[in-house]
Design a protein around this motif. Structure first.
Motif, PDB file in Angstrom:
ATOM      1  N   GLU A 395       0.845  -1.204   0.000  1.00 47.36           N
ATOM      2  CA  GLU A 395       0.000   0.000   0.000  1.00 47.36           C
ATOM      3  C   GLU A 395       0.880   1.253   0.000  1.00 47.36           C
ATOM      4  OE1 GLU A 395      -3.606   0.529   0.719  1.00 47.36           O
ATOM      5  OE2 GLU A 395      -3.710  -1.454  -0.209  1.00 47.36           O
ATOM      6  N   ALA A 396       1.942   1.183   0.799  1.00 51.44           N
ATOM      7  CA  ALA A 396       2.848   2.328   0.890  1.00 51.44           C
ATOM      8  C   ALA A 396       3.619   2.501  -0.421  1.00 51.44           C
ATOM      9  CB  ALA A 396       3.809   2.149   2.060  1.00 51.44           C
ATOM     10  N   PHE A 398       2.522   1.734  -3.331  1.00 53.72           N
ATOM     11  CA  PHE A 398       1.567   2.322  -4.279  1.00 53.72           C
ATOM     12  C   PHE A 398       1.376   3.816  -4.019  1.00 53.72           C
ATOM     13  CE2 PHE A 398      -2.965   3.383  -5.239  1.00 53.72           C
ATOM     14  CZ  PHE A 398      -2.805   3.484  -6.611  1.00 53.72           C
ATOM     15  N   TYR A 399       1.308   4.149  -2.749  1.00 56.60           N
ATOM     16  CA  TYR A 399       1.126   5.569  -2.395  1.00 56.60           C
ATOM     17  C   TYR A 399       2.259   6.417  -2.983  1.00 56.60           C
ATOM     18  CZ  TYR A 399       0.212   9.678   0.540  1.00 56.60           C
ATOM     19  OH  TYR A 399      -0.063  10.942   0.986  1.00 56.60           O
ATOM     20  N   LEU A 400       3.496   5.932  -2.795  1.00 55.13           N
ATOM     21  CA  LEU A 400       4.646   6.682  -3.316  1.00 55.13           C
ATOM     22  C   LEU A 400       4.626   6.729  -4.842  1.00 55.13           C
ATOM     23  CD1 LEU A 400       7.459   5.382  -0.926  1.00 55.13           C
ATOM     24  CD2 LEU A 400       6.248   7.545  -0.817  1.00 55.13           C
ATOM     25  N   LYS A 401       4.299   5.590  -5.442  1.00 52.55           N
ATOM     26  CA  LYS A 401       4.258   5.553  -6.908  1.00 52.55           C
ATOM     27  C   LYS A 401       3.182   6.487  -7.447  1.00 52.55           C
ATOM     28  CE  LYS A 401       4.479   1.264  -8.625  1.00 52.55           C
ATOM     29  NZ  LYS A 401       4.377  -0.212  -8.577  1.00 52.55           N
ATOM     30  N   SER A 402       2.074   6.597  -6.730  1.00 49.29           N
ATOM     31  CA  SER A 402       0.989   7.453  -7.192  1.00 49.29           C
ATOM     32  C   SER A 402       1.387   8.929  -7.168  1.00 49.29           C
ATOM     33  CB  SER A 402      -0.263   7.243  -6.333  1.00 49.29           C
ATOM     34  OG  SER A 402      -0.134   7.945  -5.103  1.00 49.29           O
ATOM     35  N   ARG A 403       2.556   9.205  -6.557  1.00 48.55           N
ATOM     36  CA  ARG A 403       3.072  10.581  -6.572  1.00 48.55           C
ATOM     37  C   ARG A 403       4.163  10.760  -7.629  1.00 48.55           C
ATOM     38  NH1 ARG A 403      -1.447  10.754  -4.555  1.00 48.55           N
ATOM     39  NH2 ARG A 403      -1.758  11.668  -2.498  1.00 48.55           N
ATOM     40  N   GLY A 404       4.332   9.730  -8.459  1.00 44.94           N
ATOM     41  CA  GLY A 404       5.297   9.853  -9.546  1.00 44.94           C
ATOM     42  C   GLY A 404       6.663   9.277  -9.212  1.00 44.94           C
ATOM     43  N   ILE A 405       6.792   8.727  -8.004  1.00 45.79           N
ATOM     44  CA  ILE A 405       8.077   8.157  -7.604  1.00 45.79           C
ATOM     45  C   ILE A 405       8.197   6.758  -8.202  1.00 45.79           C
ATOM     46  CG2 ILE A 405       9.430   7.375  -5.615  1.00 45.79           C
ATOM     47  CD1 ILE A 405       8.107   9.669  -4.015  1.00 45.79           C
ATOM     48  N   GLY A 406       9.323   6.491  -8.837  1.00 45.34           N
ATOM     49  CA  GLY A 406       9.520   5.216  -9.522  1.00 45.34           C
ATOM     50  C   GLY A 406       9.552   4.050  -8.547  1.00 45.34           C
ATOM     51  N   GLU A 407       9.266   2.865  -9.086  1.00 44.87           N
ATOM     52  CA  GLU A 407       9.197   1.645  -8.284  1.00 44.87           C
ATOM     53  C   GLU A 407      10.431   1.458  -7.391  1.00 44.87           C
ATOM     54  OE1 GLU A 407       6.773  -1.102  -8.833  1.00 44.87           O
ATOM     55  OE2 GLU A 407       7.737  -2.232  -7.218  1.00 44.87           O
ATOM     56  N   ARG A 409      12.839   3.551  -6.529  1.00 46.17           N
ATOM     57  CA  ARG A 409      13.024   4.611  -5.553  1.00 46.17           C
ATOM     58  C   ARG A 409      11.988   4.528  -4.422  1.00 46.17           C
ATOM     59  NH1 ARG A 409      14.967  10.745  -5.508  1.00 46.17           N
ATOM     60  NH2 ARG A 409      14.437  10.935  -7.699  1.00 46.17           N
ATOM     61  N   LEU A 413      13.031   4.229  -0.608  1.00 45.77           N
ATOM     62  CA  LEU A 413      12.582   5.227   0.368  1.00 45.77           C
ATOM     63  C   LEU A 413      11.972   4.550   1.596  1.00 45.77           C
ATOM     64  CD1 LEU A 413      10.733   8.258  -1.267  1.00 45.77           C
ATOM     65  CD2 LEU A 413      12.443   8.325   0.522  1.00 45.77           C
TER      66      LEU A 413
ATOM     67  N   GLU B  73       3.234   5.359 -11.448  1.00 45.88           N
ATOM     68  CA  GLU B  73       4.146   6.500 -11.425  1.00 45.88           C
ATOM     69  C   GLU B  73       4.126   7.258 -12.750  1.00 45.88           C
ATOM     70  OE1 GLU B  73       4.886   3.321 -11.071  1.00 45.88           O
ATOM     71  OE2 GLU B  73       6.868   2.788 -11.836  1.00 45.88           O
ATOM     72  N   ALA B  76       1.071   9.403 -12.759  1.00 45.67           N
ATOM     73  CA  ALA B  76       1.293  10.583 -11.914  1.00 45.67           C
ATOM     74  C   ALA B  76       2.127  11.618 -12.657  1.00 45.67           C
ATOM     75  CB  ALA B  76       1.983  10.171 -10.620  1.00 45.67           C
ATOM     76  N   ARG B  77       3.168  11.134 -13.335  1.00 47.75           N
ATOM     77  CA  ARG B  77       4.044  12.070 -14.052  1.00 47.75           C
ATOM     78  C   ARG B  77       3.325  12.744 -15.215  1.00 47.75           C
ATOM     79  NH1 ARG B  77       8.788   7.611 -14.213  1.00 47.75           N
ATOM     80  NH2 ARG B  77       9.199   7.578 -11.969  1.00 47.75           N
ATOM     81  N   PHE B  84      -5.822  10.450  -1.459  1.00 46.12           N
ATOM     82  CA  PHE B  84      -6.322   9.204  -0.879  1.00 46.12           C
ATOM     83  C   PHE B  84      -7.364   9.450   0.210  1.00 46.12           C
ATOM     84  CE2 PHE B  84      -3.394   5.581  -2.070  1.00 46.12           C
ATOM     85  CZ  PHE B  84      -2.760   6.250  -3.099  1.00 46.12           C
ATOM     86  N   THR B  88      -1.500   6.902   3.284  1.00 46.56           N
ATOM     87  CA  THR B  88      -0.617   5.931   3.933  1.00 46.56           C
ATOM     88  C   THR B  88       0.457   6.650   4.740  1.00 46.56           C
ATOM     89  OG1 THR B  88      -0.939   4.637   1.943  1.00 46.56           O
ATOM     90  CG2 THR B  88       0.714   3.849   3.465  1.00 46.56           C
ATOM     91  N   ASP B 105      11.372  13.264  -9.657  1.00 45.15           N
ATOM     92  CA  ASP B 105      11.057  12.187 -10.607  1.00 45.15           C
ATOM     93  C   ASP B 105      10.144  12.722 -11.704  1.00 45.15           C
ATOM     94  OD1 ASP B 105      12.678  10.423  -9.361  1.00 45.15           O
ATOM     95  OD2 ASP B 105      11.128   8.971  -8.796  1.00 45.15           O
TER      96      ASP B 105
END
Lengths: 446, 252
Positions: A395-396, A398-407, A409, A413, B73, B76-77, B84, B88, B105
């Motif tokens: 879940e976490a 996915f949360y980071l990825k949903s902000r544009g952060i690559g898998e 990274r 993180l 990602e 998002a980009r 949400f 999280t 990114d």
């Protein structure tokens, strides 16, 4: 002394005894008689003890046979004592002005050590210097806490104790800079066996910090069998860091024995970043009322590394407080062991103890063994423990990825964040910064 | 901007969305309303790319491209943002570090160079004013130990910094007291623009008093059963969801 004096020892235990005879005969050390007696007693204890096997409960998850089956060269004299400063500089946390003792393959290097400008009354010196005399605290304290009777590795260290660190903080003294003890191993044709030995005394009301670094500029196999004894006299506060950055083929077995007197505070952080097999025993005896310890640990285990943290906290007296927080991140085929035991004796009412061990497994091949446990013989106590072994929270991720952060990274993180809980508790800012840097570098790699 | 055609989604073999059609043009604000369990949050999560949900049929076009085949990602980009419902907690990672990683990114994907820490801090503090967040949230770990309202503000802060083209706000009003609701809504309203579309997912009409939508859709049992203008929300508030429920769906 030349190369002819090197001694092969192991795998037969008898070899250690032979080595001891040669070691004693060739050593023209003017050591005090009490010290020679200690050593003689220790080596006879070695003869009686066996190396532990996995049938031994305390060694259930750590197989020492790869360590003891090796043949080591015993470095009576350093092959190298002119290591350029630049080689140790990376291990100094950017603080070249901190007082430090440097040992190369177990042998003291006056050139690389730095003890200028210490406050008066503070003693930071090569242990060998104080073993020549009958006077002073080493005679009372050495081998008093790390008992050769119980463990063969401790007995071996006691038998071969030669050089190491003697650190003393006088009553009431508060020193800001930590004392850094650095054991560096440099490449050698033979496998090297070193017995680092440290004695640290914080006298009444003293406030200080000590860092032990076990580092390597060598890819080859060697074995550090270290013992440290630490005493906190009434009201003392000591921060203790053990930083294991051994080489990838290195074996490390270390025991730290801590004795805390009344109203003392001992904080430790054991950081495992390297070594093929690294076992750290930490035994804290809250010997008098109102003693408090906070024991942290962080291990990053990769490839085929094996890291074992064995922690024993004794609460013999009332109103003792102990905290353990150990966290590990494992990948590759790394394995880790956390064995934490808190022993609450019948007199130890009002004991307050918490044990926590959390492990993050990043690969299928990695495994973490965790055994937090209490043995409680008092009734008015507050004891809790928790252990966890798990993967990254998807879940976490996915949360980071949903902000544009690559898998990659995103995962890095989260690992960084997981480790931060321990890192952020480190009070010495340069140590914390260095660890932060190591974490970021490690977790940026992927 | 967004075209959803006959979208069907399952989770663990159970069908949640049973054929959704929706078109959102640039600058429009659409509200998706519905009772609990109607599939609102599923819809939001699927648009953001949560792999826990399986798309079994239909398609989603975002700026004319197949959105569903893109990694979260990448979405998002390209300008898709989901606030949400339950943000999280990311222990041990500061808000600033996290958001700068996200921005960088995003910038890298646009061929821009990374923003340095100082410049980013200035930007972040500026944007924090929009949702009246205290500066202490710069260094605090992402969402860890935040109150419900603080988490929701933090979501809108991220939206303000990432400047998406399509913002999906999932139950952004839930758990907010009236003051927090006003602050969050004002923040969202400031981010309204002719180029930015917003999808408001909400159970209650209350939010729509503050963020006034152009269109309202009612989602019941995985389907949009009614669409209309903002007045539809008032009717729902008055008559309840049973009013729009299909007779068949009521029996279960």
């Amino acid at each position: 002394m030349n190369d002819k004096m090197t001694i092969q020892i192991g795998p037969d235990k008898k070899n250690y005894e032979d080595a001891f005879k040669i070691f004693e005969s060739v050593s023209e050390r003017e050591t005090a008689s009490w010290f020679r007696e200690h050593k003689a007693a220790a080596i006879s204890r070695v003869a009686q003890l066996d190396f532990p096997t996995r049938k031994n409960e305390d060694w259930k998850y750590t197989d020492v046979s790869p360590i003891v089956a090796n043949t080591y060269r015993f470095p009576l004299k350093p092959a190298i004592n002119d290591l350029p400063f630049a080689r140790i500089e990376p291990f100094l946390f950017g603080q070249s002005d901190w007082p430090r003792l440097v040992f190369i393959n177990g042998v003291f290097s006056g050139q690389l050590s730095q003890t200028a400008g210490l406050p008066s009354g503070v003693k930071v010196c090569n242990l060998r210097e104080v073993l020549r005399t009958d006077n002073g605290f080493p005679r009372q304290q050495l081998n008093r806490y790390a008992l050769p009777e119980k463990r063969i590795f401790t007995a071996l260290n006691a038998a071969f104790t030669d050089e190491g660190a003697c650190v003393y903080f006088p009553p009431g003294l508060e020193i800001q800079q930590p004392v850094h003890l650095i054991y560096v191993t440099v490449p050698s044709e033979d496998k090297i066996l070193v017995h680092p030995r440290n004695l640290v005394i914080a006298d009444k009301g003293a406030r200080a910090a000590v860092i032990e670094s076990f580092v390597s500029v060598s890819e080859s196999a060697y074995f550090n069998n270290a013992v440290s004894e630490i005493v906190l006299e009434e009201g003392a506060r000591l921060d203790y860091y053990k930083m294991i950055r051994e080489g990838p083929s290195a074996f490390h077995i270390g025991t730290t024995e801590v004795c805390q007197h009344r109203s003392t505070l001992f904080s430790s952080c054991t950081i495992n970043l390297g070594g093929r097999i690294a076992r750290s025993d930490l035994h804290v005896d809250l010997a008098e009322e109102g003693a408090e310890c906070s024991l942290d640990g962080l291990y990053l285990v990769t490839e085929n590394q094996h890291v074992d943290n064995y922690i024993l906290v004794d609460h013999p007296k009332p109103r003792g407080t102990s905290r353990q927080l150990y966290k590990g991140i494992l990948d590759g085929k790394g394995t880790s062991v956390f064995y934490g035991k808190v022993f609450v004796h019948p007199d130890a009412q009002k004991t307050d103890a918490i044990q926590t061990n959390k492990n993050l497994l990043l690969t299928e091949g990695a495994s973490a063994y965790t055994r937090p446990q209490f043995e409680i013989y008092a009734d008015d106590v507050k004891c809790t423990h928790g252990a966890a072994v798990g993967q990254l929270d998807e879940e976490a991720v996915f949360y980071l990825k949903s902000r544009g952060i690559g898998e990659a990274r995103a995962r890095n993180l989260l690992c960084y964040g997981f480790a931060s809980e321990v890192v952020n508790r480190i009070r010495q800012e340069p140590v914390r910064r260095e660890l932060d840097r190591v974490m970021l570098a490690k977790f940026e790699e992927a | 901007m967004l075209e959803v055609k006959n979208l069907r989604v399952s989770v663990e073999g159970k069908e949640i969305l049973k054929g959704i059609d929706l078109t959102v043009r640039p600058g429009e604000v659409h509200a998706i309303m519905g009772p609990n369990g109607s599939g609102k949050s599923t819809f939001a999560q699927v648009l953001a790319g949560n792999a826990a949900f399986t798309v079994t049929a239909g398609e989603v076009l975002y700026e004319g491209q197949n959105l569903l085949e893109k990694a979260p990602e990448v979405r998002a980009r390209e300008g898709v943002f989901l606030a949400f419902q339950y943000p999280t907690e990311i222990a041990g990672v500061s808000n600033a570090y996290f958001l700068r990683a996200a921005v960088n990114d995003l910038r890298a994907a646009q061929g821009l160079e990374a923003i340095d820490a100082m410049d980013f801090l200035e930007l972040m503090k500026e944007k924090m004013k929009i949702v009246e967040m205290d500066e202490s949230f710069v260094a605090r770990p992402v969402n860890e130990g935040y109150s419900g309202g603080e988490k929701k503000r933090n979501e809108i802060l991220q939206m303000a910094i990432l400047e998406p083209k399509l913002a999906i706000l999932d139950e952004t009003d839930s758990g907010l007291d009236i003051d927090a609701l006003k602050i969050v809504s004002a923040g969202v309203n400031r981010l309204r623009s002719p180029k930015r579309s917003i999808l408001l997912v909400t159970h209650y009409q209350r939010l729509l008093n503050y963020i006034v939508p152009d269109y309202v859709h009612v989602l019941v049992d995985g389907k949009i059963v009614k669409s209309g203008g903002k007045d539809l929300a008032f009717q729902l508030e008055e008559k309840g969801y049973d009013w729009v429920r299909e007779p068949g769906a009521m029996k279960k």
